[in-house]
Write an enzyme that holds these catalytic residues in place. Structure first.
Site, short mmCIF file in Angstrom:
data_model
loop_
_atom_site.label_atom_id
_atom_site.label_comp_id
_atom_site.label_asym_id
_atom_site.label_seq_id
_atom_site.Cartn_x
_atom_site.Cartn_y
_atom_site.Cartn_z
N GLY A 84 -9.03 -101.63 50.57
CA GLY A 84 -9.12 -101.06 52.14
C GLY A 84 -8.05 -100.01 52.01
O GLY A 84 -7.44 -99.32 51.16
N GLN A 86 -5.27 -100.28 53.48
CA GLN A 86 -4.09 -100.58 52.98
C GLN A 86 -3.99 -100.73 51.97
O GLN A 86 -3.50 -102.06 52.31
CB GLN A 86 -3.92 -101.58 54.62
CG GLN A 86 -3.02 -100.09 55.49
CD GLN A 86 -1.68 -99.48 55.61
OE1 GLN A 86 -1.02 -99.98 54.60
NE2 GLN A 86 -2.32 -98.37 55.43
N SER A 87 -4.84 -101.30 51.21
CA SER A 87 -4.24 -102.19 49.82
C SER A 87 -3.36 -101.59 49.54
O SER A 87 -2.70 -101.16 48.82
CB SER A 87 -5.99 -101.89 49.34
OG SER A 87 -5.39 -101.55 47.07
N ASN A 88 -3.01 -103.41 48.97
CA ASN A 88 -1.50 -103.38 47.91
C ASN A 88 -1.87 -103.19 46.31
O ASN A 88 -1.41 -102.45 45.85
CB ASN A 88 -0.91 -104.73 48.11
CG ASN A 88 -0.38 -105.18 49.84
OD1 ASN A 88 -0.14 -104.70 50.22
ND2 ASN A 88 -0.97 -105.72 50.23
N CYS A 90 -4.51 -100.95 45.77
CA CYS A 90 -4.32 -99.28 45.34
C CYS A 90 -2.78 -99.23 45.19
O CYS A 90 -2.65 -97.69 44.04
CB CYS A 90 -4.93 -98.34 46.37
SG CYS A 90 -7.25 -99.13 46.31
#
Ligand SMILES: *Cc1c(COP(=O)(O)O)cnc(C)c1O
Length: 351
Positions: A84, A86-88, A90
């Site tokens: 997503g 807001q991916s942690n 990534c």
């Protein structure tokens, strides 16, 4: 819990796999006495995997020690990753790639969240990740887009390491070691927990369950789901645990029946704040100075709080909460904070 010999065996087996050092380990184990007193239940310990060090911390930095270790062993020069906006994952992977001198391209699924340059996306941008936004939902469809991008880069001569579900078993190995680390810290304190709560969809839960199966019992771990997958999550976690077991040369004999998942706290949907999650988030911050994130850890804490309030544990028991990180995402949830967390205002006398 079981002997140190088991922990040593797990560590020796894991040492055969390619690995890079990224995380600050061991992460601290702390007690939350004010939260425990407020709830009137068991002692509560928190495993601070939000403090894995790199790029504001989180569970993906443990995963990446093994995944990016494999990428380097394969001679990769480009990493294609995705999740997503807001991916942690990534954010931590972008920072790890910067540190390791690997290029990274992110495929970010918009979902319900906007593409405002805030929270994790802001950090991806600063860390020098290339990124694009796509419409695909998380899971197999997003995996397909990432595989397609990987092929395009390969056709242009790059050596690509691409994220997909096929990597989750290897990622889980890192959480087998995290369970061994936790086991050691608990034994030092002579604490034998009744349960270990964690926000998990796959690799993290699978690793903890496999570790627990060897160090204590598999059903110690409660994987609180932040998302509902279109498959049986317990079976999937067991399958990932068995993949990790094979990588460690251990018998792949975990069954879905040994895996405890709690799917009752997803709320309105993946990545969307839930009122009970935001209440848990405020409680942890206001009683203990611990910041959770709305998508994952707040919902797992809400599950723990609900179980304590339901009288599942006595005050002479102890439980562990694994803080898997995610706090930078908070900055992208300002609206939910404003609407769901009451402001504190002490009116000065006479004002
Ligand atoms: C990714 C993530 C999880 C879930 O981890 P899995 O490996 O998918 O089980 C939990 N908490 C946070 C904060 C995360 O970023």
């Amino acid at each position: 819990m079981a002997s140190t010999a088991t922990g040593d065996l797990l560590r020796r087996r894991a040492a055969r796999l390619p690995r890079v050092t990224l995380a600050h380990l061991p992460t601290p184990l702390e007690e939350l006495p004010r939260l425990a007193a407020h709830l009137g239940g068991p002692r509560i310990f928190i495993k601070r995997d939000d403090c894995t060090g790199l790029a504001f911390g989180g569970n993906k930095t443990r995963h990446n020690e093994f995944l990016l270790g494999e990428a380097l062993a394969q001679g990769a020069d480009l990493v294609v990753w995705g999740a997503g906006v807001q991916s942690n994952n990534c954010r931590q992977t972008a920072a790890a790639c910067a540190k390791l001198g690997l290029a990274i391209h992110l495929v970010l699924a918009c979902g319900h969240s906007g593409t405002e340059l805030q929270g994790n996306l802001l950090l991806d941008h600063i860390a020098g990740a290339s990124y694009e936004f796509v419409d695909a939902p998380l899971g197999p469809e997003l995996d397909r887009v990432m595989a397609e991008r990987a092929e395009q880069f390969r056709a242009a001569g790059r050596t690509v390491y691409v994220q997909s579900r096929a990597l989750w078993g290897r990622a889980a190995v890192s959480y087998v070691l995290a369970m061994a680390e936790l086991d050691e810290q608990l034994r030092e304190r002579q604490v034998s927990p009744a349960a270990v709560y964690v926000s998990a969809t796959g690799a993290t839960g699978a690793g903890l369950v496999l570790g627990a199966a060897h160090l204590a019992t598999a059903d110690l771990v409660r994987s609180v789901l932040p998302i509902r997958w279109p498959w049986d999550e317990a079976a999937s976690i067991a399958e990932l645990a068995n993949q990790a077991a094979e990588l460690l040369g251990l018998p792949p004999d975990l069954s879905a029946a040994q895996v405890r998942v709690d799917g009752g706290h997803v709320g309105p949907g993946y990545g969307q704040a839930s009122p009970e999650g935001m209440a848990a988030l405020a409680l942890a911050a206001r009683l203990e100075g611990i910041f959770l994130d709305p998508a994952y850890t707040a919902k797992a804490m809400a599950a723990l709080i609900a179980d304590i309030r339901a009288g599942r544990y006595t005050s002479d028991q102890a439980v562990v909460f694994v803080h898997t990180g995610g706090t930078p995402a908070l900055f992208a949830y300002r609206g939910d904070v404003e609407s769901l967390i009451p402001r504190i205002f002490h009116a000065p006398p006479g004002a």
